[in-house]
Motif scaffolding. Structure first.
Motif, PDB file in Angstrom:
ATOM      1  N   SER A  80       5.563  20.920  -6.599  1.00 27.34           N
ATOM      2  CA  SER A  80       5.089  20.393  -5.326  1.00 27.34           C
ATOM      3  C   SER A  80       5.604  18.976  -5.116  1.00 27.34           C
ATOM      4  O   SER A  80       5.295  18.073  -5.894  1.00 27.34           O
ATOM      5  CB  SER A  80       3.561  20.393  -5.281  1.00 27.34           C
ATOM      6  OG  SER A  80       3.090  19.677  -4.161  1.00 27.34           O
ATOM      7  N   GLN A  81       6.391  18.782  -4.048  1.00 26.25           N
ATOM      8  CA  GLN A  81       6.927  17.456  -3.752  1.00 26.25           C
ATOM      9  C   GLN A  81       5.816  16.493  -3.348  1.00 26.25           C
ATOM     10  O   GLN A  81       5.820  15.324  -3.735  1.00 26.25           O
ATOM     11  CB  GLN A  81       7.964  17.541  -2.631  1.00 26.25           C
ATOM     12  CG  GLN A  81       8.679  16.216  -2.393  1.00 26.25           C
ATOM     13  CD  GLN A  81       9.654  16.278  -1.238  1.00 26.25           C
ATOM     14  OE1 GLN A  81       9.257  16.578  -0.119  1.00 26.25           O
ATOM     15  NE2 GLN A  81      10.912  15.997  -1.503  1.00 26.25           N
ATOM     16  N   ALA A  82       4.853  16.975  -2.558  1.00 25.11           N
ATOM     17  CA  ALA A  82       3.761  16.119  -2.113  1.00 25.11           C
ATOM     18  C   ALA A  82       2.926  15.636  -3.300  1.00 25.11           C
ATOM     19  O   ALA A  82       2.565  14.460  -3.380  1.00 25.11           O
ATOM     20  CB  ALA A  82       2.882  16.861  -1.109  1.00 25.11           C
ATOM     21  N   LEU A  83       2.629  16.532  -4.219  1.00 23.77           N
ATOM     22  CA  LEU A  83       1.830  16.155  -5.383  1.00 23.77           C
ATOM     23  C   LEU A  83       2.638  15.266  -6.328  1.00 23.77           C
ATOM     24  O   LEU A  83       2.081  14.383  -6.986  1.00 23.77           O
ATOM     25  CB  LEU A  83       1.345  17.407  -6.117  1.00 23.77           C
ATOM     26  CG  LEU A  83       0.216  17.179  -7.136  1.00 23.77           C
ATOM     27  CD1 LEU A  83      -0.999  16.573  -6.449  1.00 23.77           C
ATOM     28  CD2 LEU A  83      -0.160  18.482  -7.821  1.00 23.77           C
ATOM     29  N   HIS A  84       3.955  15.479  -6.370  1.00 26.48           N
ATOM     30  CA  HIS A  84       4.823  14.597  -7.166  1.00 26.48           C
ATOM     31  C   HIS A  84       4.775  13.175  -6.605  1.00 26.48           C
ATOM     32  O   HIS A  84       4.721  12.200  -7.367  1.00 26.48           O
ATOM     33  CB  HIS A  84       6.254  15.123  -7.156  1.00 26.48           C
ATOM     34  CG  HIS A  84       7.224  14.246  -7.890  1.00 26.48           C
ATOM     35  ND1 HIS A  84       7.264  14.165  -9.271  1.00 26.48           N
ATOM     36  CD2 HIS A  84       8.166  13.379  -7.436  1.00 26.48           C
ATOM     37  CE1 HIS A  84       8.198  13.299  -9.631  1.00 26.48           C
ATOM     38  NE2 HIS A  84       8.753  12.805  -8.543  1.00 26.48           N
ATOM     39  N   ALA A  85       4.774  13.055  -5.275  1.00 29.57           N
ATOM     40  CA  ALA A  85       4.662  11.738  -4.640  1.00 29.57           C
ATOM     41  C   ALA A  85       3.312  11.106  -4.957  1.00 29.57           C
ATOM     42  O   ALA A  85       3.225   9.895  -5.209  1.00 29.57           O
ATOM     43  CB  ALA A  85       4.838  11.868  -3.128  1.00 29.57           C
ATOM     44  N   ALA A  86       2.261  11.934  -4.951  1.00 30.93           N
ATOM     45  CA  ALA A  86       0.932  11.430  -5.292  1.00 30.93           C
ATOM     46  C   ALA A  86       0.892  10.933  -6.729  1.00 30.93           C
ATOM     47  O   ALA A  86       0.287   9.895  -7.027  1.00 30.93           O
ATOM     48  CB  ALA A  86      -0.112  12.524  -5.072  1.00 30.93           C
ATOM     49  N   ALA A  87       1.556  11.674  -7.637  1.00 29.01           N
ATOM     50  CA  ALA A  87       1.601  11.270  -9.045  1.00 29.01           C
ATOM     51  C   ALA A  87       2.345   9.941  -9.207  1.00 29.01           C
ATOM     52  O   ALA A  87       1.939   9.072  -9.987  1.00 29.01           O
ATOM     53  CB  ALA A  87       2.261  12.355  -9.885  1.00 29.01           C
ATOM     54  N   ALA A  88       3.438   9.788  -8.462  1.00 31.87           N
ATOM     55  CA  ALA A  88       4.193   8.523  -8.512  1.00 31.87           C
ATOM     56  C   ALA A  88       3.322   7.368  -8.040  1.00 31.87           C
ATOM     57  O   ALA A  88       3.377   6.260  -8.592  1.00 31.87           O
ATOM     58  CB  ALA A  88       5.450   8.637  -7.652  1.00 31.87           C
ATOM     59  N   ASP A  89       2.507   7.621  -7.030  1.00 34.48           N
ATOM     60  CA  ASP A  89       1.584   6.607  -6.531  1.00 34.48           C
ATOM     61  C   ASP A  89       0.531   6.288  -7.584  1.00 34.48           C
ATOM     62  O   ASP A  89       0.163   5.124  -7.778  1.00 34.48           O
ATOM     63  CB  ASP A  89       0.925   7.115  -5.241  1.00 34.48           C
ATOM     64  CG  ASP A  89       0.129   6.030  -4.536  1.00 34.48           C
ATOM     65  OD1 ASP A  89       0.449   4.849  -4.732  1.00 34.48           O
ATOM     66  OD2 ASP A  89      -0.807   6.372  -3.789  1.00 34.48           O
ATOM     67  N   ASN A  90       0.034   7.314  -8.279  1.00 33.43           N
ATOM     68  CA  ASN A  90      -0.947   7.103  -9.351  1.00 33.43           C
ATOM     69  C   ASN A  90      -0.379   6.188 -10.433  1.00 33.43           C
ATOM     70  O   ASN A  90      -1.053   5.261 -10.898  1.00 33.43           O
ATOM     71  CB  ASN A  90      -1.349   8.432  -9.992  1.00 33.43           C
ATOM     72  CG  ASN A  90      -2.014   9.404  -9.052  1.00 33.43           C
ATOM     73  OD1 ASN A  90      -1.892  10.625  -9.217  1.00 33.43           O
ATOM     74  ND2 ASN A  90      -2.715   8.908  -8.040  1.00 33.43           N
ATOM     75  N   LYS A  91       0.866   6.456 -10.844  1.00 33.72           N
ATOM     76  CA  LYS A  91       1.494   5.636 -11.894  1.00 33.72           C
ATOM     77  C   LYS A  91       1.683   4.206 -11.423  1.00 33.72           C
ATOM     78  O   LYS A  91       1.428   3.251 -12.175  1.00 33.72           O
ATOM     79  CB  LYS A  91       2.836   6.244 -12.302  1.00 33.72           C
ATOM     80  CG  LYS A  91       3.515   5.467 -13.436  1.00 33.72           C
ATOM     81  CD  LYS A  91       4.734   6.188 -13.968  1.00 33.72           C
ATOM     82  CE  LYS A  91       5.876   6.192 -12.975  1.00 33.72           C
ATOM     83  NZ  LYS A  91       7.138   6.698 -13.589  1.00 33.72           N
ATOM     84  N   SER A  92       2.114   4.069 -10.157  1.00 29.10           N
ATOM     85  CA  SER A  92       2.291   2.731  -9.597  1.00 29.10           C
ATOM     86  C   SER A  92       0.972   1.966  -9.603  1.00 29.10           C
ATOM     87  O   SER A  92       0.925   0.778  -9.936  1.00 29.10           O
ATOM     88  CB  SER A  92       2.837   2.841  -8.163  1.00 29.10           C
ATOM     89  OG  SER A  92       2.878   1.568  -7.546  1.00 29.10           O
TER      90      SER A  92
END
Length: 299
Positions: free
Chosen positions: A145-157
């Motif tokens: 999931s691209q959307a969830l991947h973006a959410a994960a990147a935001d979590n790490k940030s």
């Protein structure tokens, strides 16, 4: 049906992010205000935007699950990309606001040293958000999931932002209260950087952009398929996190329809097995020359 089930699983990750952000943003904003930490307040404000961004991801995943209809014959998968795009706009606006506020404070003559409770709050938040990142990263890989991947990147940030907040507050204890404000400014930069990266990836997909290195893998698979003469053309695009591939191949002109169809089926099977591509459209054309003739008489 399999893809729709995966998208439903993705909702769990969005809910985990939302719950974590609601709790952490409230705690950070209250403690940051009471104990005079601009960096922690900026971090808390960042988390409030993350709530909206995660809600956008959740809505995008919900819409993506709608089946094809008369207006959307390919389905609604691109709602994932639009959700990521909306999230990036929200994050950028807040990042710029944090930069403006911190920039004004840096040139102020009054700086209050924050209490150490603000530092430990930031440290605890970093641990929580990194745990959320690990969960969503693994889930996004499993369901693609691209959307969830973006959410994960935001979590790490956000985890890194909280670490920076902790360092800034600790440094401010050594009669350097302005470092807390500087940390808030750096946080603003990180928010803007994350927003830009999410925007870049989402807009690339929405404009039918595709990575060349992935295309090369597809070419190798198709050209290695028995019965394929030449690969004349290949195009690919993202629909949400799914990939659609259009292929034009040459086959021996003396093959009948059933034999040509078998080759097309084999290409589709290999693309699904080796690259997890569920939608391949294969167009067959008769070869003007056989492989042996082309090797003997190169054009």
């Amino acid at each position: 049906m399999e893809r729709y089930n995966e998208l439903r699983q993705g909702e769990t990750g969005a809910w985990v992010s939302i719950i974590a952000y609601v709790i952490l943003s409230a705690v950070k904003l209250i403690i940051g205000y009471v104990f005079h930490s601009e960096a922690l307040s900026a971090d808390g404000l960042n988390n409030t935007t993350d709530i909206i961004a995660s809600l956008a991801v959740l809505i995008g995943l919900r819409i993506s699950q709608k089946p094809p209809d008369e207006d959307h014959p390919y389905g609604h998968f691109r709602a994932e990309n639009i959700a990521s795009l909306v999230a990036s706009f929200i994050m950028m606006l807040v990042g710029l606001q944090v930069l403006l506020s911190a920039g004004q404070s840096l040139f102020s003559s009054e700086h209050q040293t924050p209490d150490l409770i603000a530092a430990w709050t930031a440290a605890g938040s970093a641990v929580v958000m990194y745990g959320v990142y690990i969960y969503n990263r693994n889930l996004s890989k499993r369901i693609n999931s691209q959307a969830l991947h973006a959410a994960a990147a935001d979590n790490k940030s956000d985890a890194y932002v909280s670490i920076g907040t902790f360092v800034g507050i600790m440094a401010s204890q050594f009669q350097l209260a302005w470092i807390d404000t500087l940390a808030a400014f750096v946080i603003g930069l990180i928010i803007c950087k994350t927003a830009w990266e999410i925007f870049r990836d989402a807009s690339h997909s929405l404009t039918d952009g595709f990575h060349i290195k992935d295309m090369s893998k597809y070419k190798e698979t198709i050209e290695a398929t028995p019965g394929v003469g030449d690969l004349k053309d290949i195009k690919a695009r993202y629909l949400g996190s799914t990939v659609h591939v259009d292929v034009v191949v040459e086959v021996e002109p003396n093959l009948n329809i059933a034999e040509s169809h078998d080759i097309a089926d084999e290409i589709e099977r290999r693309m699904k097995q080796e690259h997890d591509i569920l939608h391949s459209h294969v167009h067959m054309e008769p070869a003007s020359k056989s492989k042996e003739e082309k090797k003997s008489f190169p054009s």
